[in-house]
Structures are given as structure tokens and as C-alpha cells.
Design a protein around this motif. Structure first.
Motif, PDB file in Angstrom:
ATOM      1  N   LEU A   5       0.820  -1.204   0.000  1.00 21.06           N
ATOM      2  CA  LEU A   5       0.000   0.000   0.000  1.00 21.06           C
ATOM      3  C   LEU A   5       0.856   1.257   0.000  1.00 21.06           C
ATOM      4  O   LEU A   5       0.576   2.215  -0.737  1.00 21.06           O
ATOM      5  N   LEU A   6       1.897   1.275   0.810  1.00 18.94           N
ATOM      6  CA  LEU A   6       2.785   2.435   0.849  1.00 18.94           C
ATOM      7  C   LEU A   6       3.477   2.633  -0.502  1.00 18.94           C
ATOM      8  O   LEU A   6       3.614   3.756  -0.988  1.00 18.94           O
ATOM      9  N   ASP A   7       3.897   1.542  -1.108  1.00 17.51           N
ATOM     10  CA  ASP A   7       4.590   1.606  -2.390  1.00 17.51           C
ATOM     11  C   ASP A   7       3.675   2.082  -3.516  1.00 17.51           C
ATOM     12  O   ASP A   7       4.118   2.810  -4.415  1.00 17.51           O
ATOM     13  N   GLU A   8       2.400   1.696  -3.473  1.00 19.30           N
ATOM     14  CA  GLU A   8       1.488   1.986  -4.579  1.00 19.30           C
ATOM     15  C   GLU A   8       0.578   3.188  -4.320  1.00 19.30           C
ATOM     16  O   GLU A   8      -0.240   3.549  -5.169  1.00 19.30           O
ATOM     17  N   MET A   9       0.725   3.844  -3.167  1.00 16.33           N
ATOM     18  CA  MET A   9      -0.185   4.915  -2.775  1.00 16.33           C
ATOM     19  C   MET A   9      -0.273   6.030  -3.821  1.00 16.33           C
ATOM     20  O   MET A   9      -1.367   6.523  -4.145  1.00 16.33           O
ATOM     21  N   ALA A  10       0.867   6.431  -4.349  1.00 12.95           N
ATOM     22  CA  ALA A  10       0.879   7.536  -5.323  1.00 12.95           C
ATOM     23  C   ALA A  10       0.076   7.172  -6.566  1.00 12.95           C
ATOM     24  O   ALA A  10      -0.600   8.036  -7.151  1.00 12.95           O
ATOM     25  N   THR A  11       0.114   5.907  -6.960  1.00 13.02           N
ATOM     26  CA  THR A  11      -0.649   5.482  -8.141  1.00 13.02           C
ATOM     27  C   THR A  11      -2.130   5.461  -7.842  1.00 13.02           C
ATOM     28  O   THR A  11      -2.953   5.841  -8.680  1.00 13.02           O
ATOM     29  N   TYR A  12      -2.513   5.013  -6.641  1.00 11.45           N
ATOM     30  CA  TYR A  12      -3.923   5.066  -6.258  1.00 11.45           C
ATOM     31  C   TYR A  12      -4.430   6.509  -6.339  1.00 11.45           C
ATOM     32  O   TYR A  12      -5.521   6.771  -6.860  1.00 11.45           O
ATOM     33  N   ALA A  13      -3.640   7.427  -5.794  1.00  4.69           N
ATOM     34  CA  ALA A  13      -4.042   8.833  -5.808  1.00  4.69           C
ATOM     35  C   ALA A  13      -4.139   9.367  -7.230  1.00  4.69           C
ATOM     36  O   ALA A  13      -5.039  10.151  -7.557  1.00  4.69           O
ATOM     37  N   GLN A  14      -3.242   8.919  -8.080  1.00  2.00           N
ATOM     38  CA  GLN A  14      -3.214   9.394  -9.463  1.00  2.00           C
ATOM     39  C   GLN A  14      -4.461   8.976 -10.242  1.00  2.00           C
ATOM     40  O   GLN A  14      -4.991   9.746 -11.043  1.00  2.00           O
ATOM     41  N   VAL A  15      -4.937   7.745 -10.011  1.00  2.00           N
ATOM     42  CA  VAL A  15      -6.086   7.254 -10.786  1.00  2.00           C
ATOM     43  C   VAL A  15      -7.423   7.570 -10.120  1.00  2.00           C
ATOM     44  O   VAL A  15      -8.478   7.307 -10.699  1.00  2.00           O
ATOM     45  N   LEU A  16      -7.405   8.150  -8.926  1.00  2.00           N
ATOM     46  CA  LEU A  16      -8.640   8.466  -8.219  1.00  2.00           C
ATOM     47  C   LEU A  16      -9.198   9.793  -8.702  1.00  2.00           C
ATOM     48  O   LEU A  16      -8.490  10.798  -8.752  1.00  2.00           O
ATOM     49  N   ASP A  17     -10.476   9.799  -9.072  1.00  2.00           N
ATOM     50  CA  ASP A  17     -11.119  11.024  -9.533  1.00  2.00           C
ATOM     51  C   ASP A  17     -11.204  12.032  -8.393  1.00  2.00           C
ATOM     52  O   ASP A  17     -11.133  11.655  -7.217  1.00  2.00           O
ATOM     53  N   LYS A  18     -11.402  13.291  -8.728  1.00  2.00           N
ATOM     54  CA  LYS A  18     -11.333  14.356  -7.722  1.00  2.00           C
ATOM     55  C   LYS A  18     -12.412  14.247  -6.645  1.00  2.00           C
ATOM     56  O   LYS A  18     -12.255  14.789  -5.560  1.00  2.00           O
ATOM     57  N   GLU A  19     -13.515  13.586  -6.932  1.00  2.00           N
ATOM     58  CA  GLU A  19     -14.551  13.378  -5.928  1.00  2.00           C
ATOM     59  C   GLU A  19     -14.656  11.897  -5.531  1.00  2.00           C
ATOM     60  O   GLU A  19     -15.668  11.463  -4.991  1.00  2.00           O
ATOM     61  N   GLY A  20     -13.597  11.148  -5.797  1.00  2.00           N
ATOM     62  CA  GLY A  20     -13.607   9.719  -5.532  1.00  2.00           C
ATOM     63  C   GLY A  20     -13.182   9.360  -4.122  1.00  2.00           C
ATOM     64  O   GLY A  20     -12.760  10.212  -3.336  1.00  2.00           O
ATOM     65  N   TYR A  21     -13.306   8.064  -3.823  1.00  2.00           N
ATOM     66  CA  TYR A  21     -12.928   7.545  -2.514  1.00  2.00           C
ATOM     67  C   TYR A  21     -11.926   6.407  -2.660  1.00  2.00           C
ATOM     68  O   TYR A  21     -11.996   5.608  -3.600  1.00  2.00           O
ATOM     69  N   LEU A  22     -11.009   6.331  -1.706  1.00  2.00           N
ATOM     70  CA  LEU A  22     -10.035   5.252  -1.619  1.00  2.00           C
ATOM     71  C   LEU A  22     -10.251   4.528  -0.295  1.00  2.00           C
ATOM     72  O   LEU A  22     -10.288   5.166   0.764  1.00  2.00           O
ATOM     73  N   VAL A  23     -10.407   3.215  -0.351  1.00  2.00           N
ATOM     74  CA  VAL A  23     -10.560   2.406   0.864  1.00  2.00           C
ATOM     75  C   VAL A  23      -9.389   1.434   0.943  1.00  2.00           C
ATOM     76  O   VAL A  23      -9.146   0.666   0.005  1.00  2.00           O
ATOM     77  N   LEU A  24      -8.687   1.464   2.064  1.00  2.00           N
ATOM     78  CA  LEU A  24      -7.492   0.645   2.242  1.00  2.00           C
ATOM     79  C   LEU A  24      -7.634  -0.258   3.463  1.00  2.00           C
ATOM     80  O   LEU A  24      -8.123   0.167   4.511  1.00  2.00           O
TER      81      LEU A  24
END
Length: 278
Positions: free
Chosen positions: A219-238
Motif C-alpha cells: 500500500l505504501l509503495d502503490e499509494m501515489a498510483t492510487y491517488a493518481q487514478v482516483l477522480d477528484k470526488e472519488g474515494y479510496l478504501v485501504l
């Protein structure tokens, strides 16, 4: 194909933690028992130094006792049928295998999972927490990513909650095959589990919801990619990490422009919800 078998007795509070730790060093299947659990690994996948280090940390606190053996052949379906019971999530979701009777009329959603050696039946606290988060988030006509899909249970839940498209993938060949089998069993269309990680698979440019139940280091390694593909009003669940890891996960997420919103926890495991700040 011979497997090394470890029949483990331990304190109940440490059962899930030990299975997660052992999965992290190569163990690929677990069967819970009344006294603890049985664990299996191919001989070539066992790093003896990592195994000794893990035992040194947990044998005392968890009161671990182990019997070792060799299992020449494993009928995983038969083994799961003996140990795998259905579960319910918030009285809304019923998760079962094909050998369990259906209760479709009694629940809003029924998910059928034949797990084999893949992770994700809903029994583990992290999968359960992810499912509870999904039930509270709008999936209707949304684009969803399920990173590290395992059995595909979260992807299946997303489709049943009305997601328009779901991108599911895992780095393990067995999980990919198992996930696609579970998609078919659940009657899903227009969804195929890919092999790879968030950087390598075919994906949409942006997602309304990104789900990742893996482990802290990934998760720490891939966090920047999750943020990159997340839309501006989207949600990330980890999820996939302990409550003691929350500070590190939050720090990295916030560094990547994500806003911490809330958490859920169960038996020392955590699942965090983030939004996008820009």
C-alpha cells in the motif's frame, strides 16, 4: 505436488495476525480449526530464516505449538468444504460457497466464493471491513478498481452494488484463475481479472472508487498510483494492516494529496477511508 503442512495451535487473538504474517512470507493456504489453524506452503517457497524470525516474535505471546508434516496431494475444495462456513455482513450480504444452500431471499446480496488458495472469503477481518465500507459507499454507475483482488469478492460486491465498470487484478496466477471462476459463478459479465499490479494492468484513466486490501508495504509503495487514478470526488478504501500502522498509512496518503476521512477496525485490523483533496 507436495506441500509442507504446519498444524498450529495458538491463542485465538493471534490467529488472524499469524495467518497474515505467514502469508507475507510465502504460505499460500490456511484452514482454521478449533485450536488454531493449519498452514501450507510449497517446500521451495519457505525461507527458513524468515520462518525462524517470525516464530521468535510470536511463539511466546501467542503460545504457539506446531506439528509439521508433508501433504502429498491436497483436494482444496474438499478441505474448504470441511472448514468453510457461510458468513453474513451487516445482515445485508450472505457469503457462501457453491456447496452451501442459497439464502438469496433473505439477504439483499448473495456472493458465492469458492476460495481455493486465494485470499478473500469475508472471514478475515480485513475483507469483512472492506465489505462493510462498500455497503456504505455509492457504487451505482461508478468506475471501481479492486487492487489485489484475491478471490474477487470485493469486485463481485462492487458489481452487485451497481458499479458500471470494475477493474480487478492480482499478481498471483492462482488468484486470477480463481477470481475469474468466481465471477462466472456469480453470473457477472464484462469483468475479467487481470494478472499484474496497479502500475502494469490495463485500467481506466480515473476511478470513482479504489479498493485495496493488500498489506502495508504494498500500500505504501502503490499509494501515489492510487491517488493518481482516483477522480477528484472519488474515494479510496485501504485495508490489510494493523491499527498500529494507521499513522504510517495516513502520512503517505496525505503526502499523495489524499484526505483522511474515517476508519473501521476489527480485532486489531483497520480499514481507512480517504477522499481526494485536489
Amino acid at each position: 505436488m507436495e506441500y509442507l503442512e504446519f498444524i498450529i495451535t495458538c491463542k485465538e487473538a493471534y490467529r488472524e495476525i499469524l495467518m497474515a504474517e505467514m502469508a507475507g512470507i510465502g504460505f499460500d493456504s490456511f484452514l482454521e480449526t478449533e485450536e488454531g489453524f493449519d498452514a501450507y506452503i510449497l517446500p521451495g517457497d519457505l525461507d527458513k530464516n524468515e520462518w525462524k524470525e517470525l516464530l521468535a516474535r510470536y511463539t511466546g505471546p501467542a503460545s504457539i505449538q506446531i506439528r509439521e508434516g508433508i501433504l502429498p496431494k491436497v483436494n482444496w475444495n474438499e478441505a474448504w468444504e470441511k472448514h468453510y462456513d457461510p458468513i453474513t455482513v451487516m445482515d445485508k450480504v450472505y457469503v457462501r460457497a457453491t456447496f452451501h444452500p442459497s439464502k438469496e431471499a433473505a439477504f439483499a446480496h448473495e456472493i458465492i466464493i469458492n476460495p481455493k488458495m486465494s485470499f478473500g472469503t469475508g472471514h478475515h477481518a480485513t475483507t469483512y471491513l472492506m465489505l462493510t465500507w462498500q455497503l456504505s459507499l455509492d457504487h451505482q454507475n461508478k468506475k471501481v478498481m479492486d487492487a489485489g483482488s484475491g478471490t474477487g469478492i470485493l469486485a463481485i460486491m462492487a458489481k452487485k452494488l451497481g458499479a458500471e465498470t470494475v477493474t480487478a487484478f492480482d499478481i498471483d496466477d492462482w488468484s486470477v484463475a480463481n477470481g475469474n471462476e468466481n465471477f462466472e459463478i456469480n453470473g457477472l459479465q464484462n469483468i475479467t481479472m487481470q494478472k499484474g499490479n496497479v502500475r502494469t494492468v490495463n485500467k481506466e484513466r480515473y476511478y470513482d472508487l479504489v479498493l485495496a486490501n493488500i498489506n502495508k508495504n504494498v500500500l505504501l509503495d502503490e499509494m501515489a498510483t492510487y491517488a493518481q487514478v482516483l477522480d477528484k470526488e472519488g474515494y479510496l478504501v485501504l485495508s490489510g494492516f494493523y491499527e498500529s500502522d494507521i499513522a504510517d498509512i495516513r502520512k503517505e496518503a496525505e503526502k499523495c494529496g489524499l484526505l483522511y476521512m474515517d476508519k473501521k477496525s476489527n480485532n486489531q485490523w483497520a480499514a481507512l477511508l480517504f477522499g481526494k483533496t485536489h
